[in-house]
Design an enzyme around this catalytic site. Structure first.
Site, PDB file in Angstrom:
ATOM      1  N   ARG A 298      -2.678   8.109   3.930  1.00 24.75           N
ATOM      2  CA  ARG A 298      -1.580   7.350   3.347  1.00 24.75           C
ATOM      3  C   ARG A 298      -1.091   7.915   2.013  1.00 24.75           C
ATOM      4  NH1 ARG A 298      -3.295   1.498   0.916  1.00 24.75           N
ATOM      5  NH2 ARG A 298      -4.060   2.218  -1.085  1.00 24.75           N
TER       6      ARG A 298
ATOM      7  N   GLY B  27       5.138  -7.974   4.429  1.00 24.47           N
ATOM      8  CA  GLY B  27       5.071  -8.922   3.324  1.00 24.47           C
ATOM      9  C   GLY B  27       6.221  -8.753   2.353  1.00 24.47           C
TER      10      GLY B  27
ATOM     11  N   ASP C 107       1.354   1.523   9.410  1.00 24.46           N
ATOM     12  CA  ASP C 107       0.899   1.007  10.703  1.00 24.46           C
ATOM     13  C   ASP C 107       2.007   0.962  11.744  1.00 24.46           C
ATOM     14  OD1 ASP C 107      -1.526   0.650   9.510  1.00 24.46           O
ATOM     15  OD2 ASP C 107      -1.405  -1.533   9.376  1.00 24.46           O
TER      16      ASP C 107
ATOM     17  N   GLY D 155       0.807  -1.213   0.000  1.00 26.08           N
ATOM     18  CA  GLY D 155       0.000   0.000   0.000  1.00 26.08           C
ATOM     19  C   GLY D 155       0.838   1.260   0.000  1.00 26.08           C
TER      20      GLY D 155
ATOM     21  N   GLY E 152       6.473  -3.228   3.293  1.00 29.58           N
ATOM     22  CA  GLY E 152       6.158  -3.617   4.654  1.00 29.58           C
ATOM     23  C   GLY E 152       6.548  -5.040   4.967  1.00 29.58           C
TER      24      GLY E 152
END
Length: 442
Positions: free
Chosen positions: A365, A182, A211, A89, A180
């Site tokens: 974001r 992943g 996050d 993202g 991130g």
């Protein structure tokens, strides 16, 4: 009071893989070179460095390798080739990191080519047909003024062997992977495939997650910007709540498994009365449930502000069983459940409630990074290039105990960072809101 123990790490856990012996003189002419013996303590408490009473021997000191330029490097800069990819993202600061990598590679090391891989790891797979971008100082000069990523991004795993095949075809020396949890797992798999083939390709990760849930990223870039923007939404919710009789402002923020944005924003703007996070399950009904405490607050003050992390209250909904392209469990919509339950509860009390709901997630974001995050992103990009040029691989660049360090990917991907609900940090959140320690009926 509950006691909280941190995981125990050993010295070998912090060792960084290396492609080979650095034998090329660095072209850098200004600044201080880092010595390989320079290191940063993982734990800087007195207990970790002093002899503890009752112990027979000194505690083992665990260090992270210090980031920065070395006098000898592994790659010949004139023959090196870099690639940059952004995955997952969006997050404030992506363009800042890309720009920093390009500027450092070109101006500090005179690397002739930096390639931008479009749309995440899918950009390595020929069947998608995505072009590769040539990144130059001229093409990235102004990109930090804009949110998002000029390279585009995508989610979902791609075949590791095909990614490494593409790296070989393009003759890449260093791959900088920005993403991130992943993405760091994918980077770890790519690095292992490269080692299996005995290739000289450096894989350097840069931790990106709004996050703030990447282990040993303290914090991840974009988090400061996210908190700053989230407080604007909370301020609006407070105005709405106080502007009507029996007013409630409900703000949903990002935070699938970790509620750092919600917690930090609540402390930054001291107008929040309840912070609901994934790490702290709660009950809705019952004498100690959330609705009972909300009712007491409303009868006492006439208004309330609630900040909700998207992953909170999943114990009330149950698992959906579905997963997204990144393999994350699809969350149930706690905000819809909460709004419905709040309205029903106060309707039964005969109270005409005014509830305003704000979800600024995609605004937060996609904005450009603030000043603090821009500086942070710049240093991350600089140190990533230094690490790649010296032949370090399978590492993540992070800031730890005030210094920039190299952290092994295997350590980063072992667990996700979450709020410790028996920590002083969470206690500070509870003190700022006035909510009870627990909203469970147990």
């Amino acid at each position: 009071m509950k006691t909280c123990r941190e995981p125990i790490y050993k010295a070998g856990d912090t060792t960084i893989p290396q492609l080979g012996d650095p034998r090329v003189d660095s072209p850098l002419t200004f600044g201080r070179f880092v010595d390989d013996d320079d290191a940063v303590l993982v734990n800087i408490s007195r207990k970790s460095v002093d002899r503890t009473k009752g112990r027979k021997k000194e505690p083992e000191h665990i260090y992270f390798e210090l980031a920065g330029p070395r006098q000898k490097i592994y790659f010949d800069p004139k023959k090196a080739k870099c690639a940059v990819v952004t995955c997952g993202g969006l997050c404030p600061g992506l363009n800042d990191v890309i720009r920093s990598i390009v500027m450092t590679a070109h101006h500090e090391y005179n690397v002739p080519s930096v390639l931008g891989i479009q749309y995440g790891l899918a950009g390595f797979i020929p069947e998608y047909g995505y072009d590769v971008m040539e990144l130059t100082p001229g093409s990235v000069n102004q990109i930090h003024e804009f949110g998002g990523t000029i390279l585009g991004s995508s989610r979902g795993p791609q075949p590791v062997d095909q990614i490494v095949d593409a790296l070989e075809r393009m003759n890449i020396s260093m791959l900088f992977m920005i993403g991130g949890d992943g993405t760091m797992h994918a980077a770890e798999a790519i690095q292992k495939e490269i080692a299996k083939r005995n290739l000289s390709i450096s894989i350097v990760g840069l931790p990106k997650t709004i996050d703030n849930d990447i282990n040993f990223a303290s914090p991840s870039f974009g988090f400061d910007t996210a908190v700053e923007k989230a407080t604007e939404a909370i301020r609006c919710a407070h105005v709405e709540a106080t502007g009507a009789p029996w007013g409630i402002g409900l703000v949903k923020l990002m935070g699938r498994e970790s509620g750092f944005i919600a917690a930090q924003s609540a402390m930054a703007l001291q107008d929040v009365n309840f912070v609901l996070i994934p790490e702290d399950p709660f009950d809705l009904h019952g004498e100690n449930g959330f609705l009972a405490h909300l009712e007491e607050r409303m009868k006492r003050r006439g208004h309330a502000v609630i900040v909700l992390a998207e992953g909170a209250g999943q114990n009330l909904i149950g698992e959906t069983g579905a997963k997204d392209k990144s393999g994350n469990v699809v969350l149930g919509d706690i905000s819809t459940v909460l709004r419905s339950e709040i309205k029903s509860h106060f309707k039964e009390l005969g109270i005409d409630l005014t509830l305003k709901y704000i979800d600024p997630s995609y605004i937060i974001r996609s904005i450009p990074a603030n000043s603090n995050d821009r500086i942070y992103c710049s240093f991350l990009g600089i140190h990533a290039v230094h690490a790649g040029m010296v032949g370090r691989t399978g590492l993540v660049i992070s800031r730890w105990n005030g210094r920039y360090v190299h952290i092994p990917m295997e350590l980063v991907t072992k667990r996700r960072k979450r709020i410790n609900t028996c920590s002083n940090y969470w206690r500070a959140v509870l003190e700022s809101t006035g909510q009870p320690i627990s909203m469970r009926n147990e």
